[in-house]
Structures are given as structure tokens and as C-alpha cells.
Design a protein around this motif. Sequence first.
Motif, PDB file in Angstrom:
ATOM      1  N   GLY A 110      27.139  40.400  43.460  1.00 50.07           N
ATOM      2  CA  GLY A 110      27.905  39.230  43.916  1.00 50.07           C
ATOM      3  C   GLY A 110      27.267  37.957  43.395  1.00 50.07           C
ATOM      4  O   GLY A 110      26.951  37.847  42.205  1.00 50.07           O
ATOM      5  N   PHE A 111      27.011  36.984  44.286  1.00 48.04           N
ATOM      6  CA  PHE A 111      26.356  35.739  43.893  1.00 48.04           C
ATOM      7  C   PHE A 111      24.829  35.822  44.028  1.00 48.04           C
ATOM      8  O   PHE A 111      24.147  34.797  43.977  1.00 48.04           O
ATOM      9  N   ALA A 112      24.318  37.018  44.264  1.00 49.02           N
ATOM     10  CA  ALA A 112      22.872  37.272  44.242  1.00 49.02           C
ATOM     11  C   ALA A 112      22.100  36.578  45.372  1.00 49.02           C
ATOM     12  O   ALA A 112      20.892  36.367  45.242  1.00 49.02           O
ATOM     13  N   THR A 131      23.655  44.811  39.496  1.00 50.02           N
ATOM     14  CA  THR A 131      24.893  45.104  38.772  1.00 50.02           C
ATOM     15  C   THR A 131      26.063  44.452  39.507  1.00 50.02           C
ATOM     16  O   THR A 131      26.139  44.492  40.736  1.00 50.02           O
ATOM     17  N   VAL A 133      30.339  44.302  38.925  1.00 42.81           N
ATOM     18  CA  VAL A 133      31.399  44.864  38.082  1.00 42.81           C
ATOM     19  C   VAL A 133      32.368  43.793  37.588  1.00 42.81           C
ATOM     20  O   VAL A 133      32.939  43.934  36.508  1.00 42.81           O
ATOM     21  N   MET A 189      32.028  45.216  49.710  1.00 39.84           N
ATOM     22  CA  MET A 189      32.963  44.406  50.495  1.00 39.84           C
ATOM     23  C   MET A 189      33.255  45.194  51.773  1.00 39.84           C
ATOM     24  O   MET A 189      33.549  46.396  51.718  1.00 39.84           O
ATOM     25  N   PHE A 199      32.052  31.816  52.230  1.00 41.00           N
ATOM     26  CA  PHE A 199      31.415  32.342  51.023  1.00 41.00           C
ATOM     27  C   PHE A 199      32.185  33.572  50.525  1.00 41.00           C
ATOM     28  O   PHE A 199      32.577  33.661  49.364  1.00 41.00           O
ATOM     29  N   LEU A 203      34.937  34.513  47.163  1.00 41.41           N
ATOM     30  CA  LEU A 203      34.635  35.621  46.235  1.00 41.41           C
ATOM     31  C   LEU A 203      35.747  36.680  46.231  1.00 41.41           C
ATOM     32  O   LEU A 203      35.994  37.364  45.235  1.00 41.41           O
TER      33      LEU A 203
HETATM   34  C1  LIG Z   1      29.858  41.573  49.491  1.00 40.83           C
HETATM   35  S1  LIG Z   1      29.691  41.131  47.821  1.00 40.83           S
HETATM   36  C2  LIG Z   1      27.946  41.109  47.594  1.00 40.83           C
HETATM   37  C3  LIG Z   1      27.321  39.834  47.997  1.00 40.83           C
HETATM   38  C4  LIG Z   1      25.860  39.780  47.602  1.00 40.83           C
HETATM   39  N1  LIG Z   1      25.076  40.734  48.361  1.00 40.83           N
HETATM   40  C5  LIG Z   1      25.296  38.390  47.757  1.00 40.83           C
HETATM   41  O1  LIG Z   1      24.319  38.227  48.486  1.00 40.83           O
HETATM   42  O2  LIG Z   1      25.806  37.466  47.089  1.00 40.83           O
HETATM   43  C6  LIG Z   1      30.073  42.622  46.970  1.00 40.83           C
HETATM   44  C7  LIG Z   1      30.042  42.455  45.462  1.00 40.83           C
HETATM   45  O3  LIG Z   1      29.891  43.762  44.878  1.00 40.83           O
HETATM   46  C8  LIG Z   1      30.742  43.861  43.763  1.00 40.83           C
HETATM   47  N2  LIG Z   1      31.049  45.297  43.564  1.00 40.83           N
HETATM   48  C9  LIG Z   1      31.873  46.089  44.294  1.00 40.83           C
HETATM   49  N3  LIG Z   1      31.930  47.331  43.788  1.00 40.83           N
HETATM   50  C10 LIG Z   1      31.113  47.342  42.697  1.00 40.83           C
HETATM   51  C11 LIG Z   1      30.772  48.333  41.742  1.00 40.83           C
HETATM   52  N4  LIG Z   1      31.295  49.558  41.794  1.00 40.83           N
HETATM   53  N5  LIG Z   1      29.863  48.023  40.799  1.00 40.83           N
HETATM   54  C12 LIG Z   1      29.313  46.769  40.734  1.00 40.83           C
HETATM   55  N6  LIG Z   1      29.659  45.763  41.590  1.00 40.83           N
HETATM   56  C13 LIG Z   1      30.532  46.034  42.571  1.00 40.83           C
HETATM   57  C14 LIG Z   1      31.957  43.040  44.152  1.00 40.83           C
HETATM   58  O4  LIG Z   1      32.716  42.653  43.016  1.00 40.83           O
HETATM   59  C15 LIG Z   1      31.312  41.863  44.887  1.00 40.83           C
HETATM   60  O5  LIG Z   1      31.002  40.814  44.012  1.00 40.83           O
END
Ligand SMILES: C[S@@+](CC[C@H](N)C(=O)[O-])C[C@H]1O[C@@H](n2cnc3c(N)ncnc32)[C@H](O)[C@@H]1O
Length: 265
Positions: A110-112, A131, A133, A189, A199, A203
Motif C-alpha cells: 500500500g502506502f508503506a 510488494t 500489485v 483490504m 486513508f 486507496l
Molecule cells: C490495506 S492496504 C495496505 C496498507 C499498508 N499496510 C499501509 O500501511 O499503507 C492493502 C494493499 O495491498 C495491496 N494488495 C492486495 N492484494 C495484493 C497482492 N496479491 N499482491 C500485492 N499487493 C496486494 C492492495 O492493492 C493495497 O494497496
Amino acid sequence: MLDKVIKVTTTKNPRDNQLIKIKEIQEKLGLSYVERKNYSIADLIEKYKCDYLFVIKRDKLVLTDINTELFWHPNMAFLKIKAIQKGESDPIIRAMDLQKGDSVLDCTLGFAADSLVVSSYLGDEGTIVGTEVNKYIAYLTAEGLDNYNTDGLEIKSAMQRIKVINADYNNYLKSLEDNSFDIVYFDPMFKVPNKKSEFMNSLRPFAEHSYLSLESVNEALRVARKRVVAKDRMFSKELESLGFTEFYGGGARGSTKYGAIIKTI
Ligand SMILES: C[S@@+](CC[C@H](N)C(=O)[O-])C[C@H]1O[C@@H](n2cnc3c(N)ncnc32)[C@H](O)[C@@H]1O
């Protein structure tokens, strides 16, 4: 994410550094360029029939439609880092049983914000790879981590230590050797979205929504040397059904929890 029509543009009267960025974004994200001239964002969206514009502003990159703007920001990470530095305990650190110098794979970058808290705790000797996606989120995050202005040198180096990979974790995990990271982390998610989180609301249109599967948890267990950790809402039982056994609660207002599966050798 459903296919969206997105084009790249700049602010009005762009400077040289903004114009240089156009080509990089065209190449990396496969977007075509539309000249901003004197058009408003709404007019440009209408004229070129796009859903979103990727706008190269003077100080940041913004993915925008008429109503919303998505741009990288550290969310709660800076506040959490300061609290941890003052000696406060944080559930993500406890759930990971994080030790200075560990290596962590954040599968859902996500936004790390989570990765940034982890990176700061790990220090110089730690490794953190994330990672993501969605190519737009991955690009905004990589650029934000590189260019966000902060006076805090420690935070700046924590940002720069995060390696951003635009990939699906299902494929990335399969490419890794057994035990190649100490900890593998997931923050998918939520199945029941928390619509109060601004936030996450920003996203949401771009994020991948598929939930964690047993297969990916098993892959993560193969790749992790110490433990697999995942975040979910406090009331959810999803993590229990995927084999998570230890729980650490629960966010500033106690609304989220972290589950862990501890690896026994
Ligand atoms: C809830 S957000 C994560 C927020 C992050 N933990 C933060 O602190 O900013 C989930 C993220 O995981 C990504 N995501 C979901 N499935 C994925 C996959 N199979 N591989 C990589 N990223 C994935 C989504 O696109 C989204 O940006």
C-alpha cells in the motif's frame, strides 16, 4: 481494479523538473500525455474522456478525478515511530516479535505506513521489502518514499531502506526460497471495509481487494523463518480460520488486531 482511463498531465505553467517526469511516467506506467495548457482538471477529464488524471505537481504526484485525490503521505507512521522511540509499545512490533536487523517481507505494501514503522524499528541492519500489485500505488509509494520532505534524518533513511516491488505477492512468494525472510506480513483490504478511514477510502478505488487465501498463508509460512503476521479488524474471525493463533491488539482505538503464526522448526 477495473480498467480505468488515466492520462498524465502537469500543473499549468510547468517547470523543467515537472516536464522531465512526463517521459518517465509515460514509460513506467504506460500512460499517454495530455498538455494541461489552461484547462481545469474537470475540463481536461471531460475533453479526453478519462476517469483519472495523473498530475505532476511541483511538489508531489497526484492521481485525481473531480472529487478525490490520491497522493503519497505517511499516514500515521511518523506519529507511531515517535511513540515507539519514546518507549511506547506498538502491536505490530509485538506481533512480529521484531528484532533489530530482522528481514521483513510486507506482501501488501500500500502506502508503506506499516513498512515505515517496521523499517524505523529495524534500523540500518534490517531489510524490508514490500510488494504492491497496483502499479499506480506502487509508483506513488516508491516516489513518496524517495522524495517526501522530512527533516528527520532517521525517518528519511527508514523511508529509503524500503524496497518497493510492483508485483502480486502470490507470484513473488512462489519465486522465493524457503526461509528467505524472518517475517512475512499481510495487511489485505478488510472484508468488511472501515469506511471511516479516509486513508483507506482514497486507496480503495485502486487497491486489489482479494482476501488472503490458505494457499498464500502456506506459501508465506514456507518463506518465513520465524513467523507470518496479518492485520484484520478486531471483530473479524478470518485470521483464526486461516490458522493464525496468537493475537495482539489493537490500534489507537482498538479497532484492529494483528494475528501471528509462529513457526516451529
Ligand atoms: C490495506 S492496504 C495496505 C496498507 C499498508 N499496510 C499501509 O500501511 O499503507 C492493502 C494493499 O495491498 C495491496 N494488495 C492486495 N492484494 C495484493 C497482492 N496479491 N499482491 C500485492 N499487493 C496486494 C492492495 O492493492 C493495497 O494497496
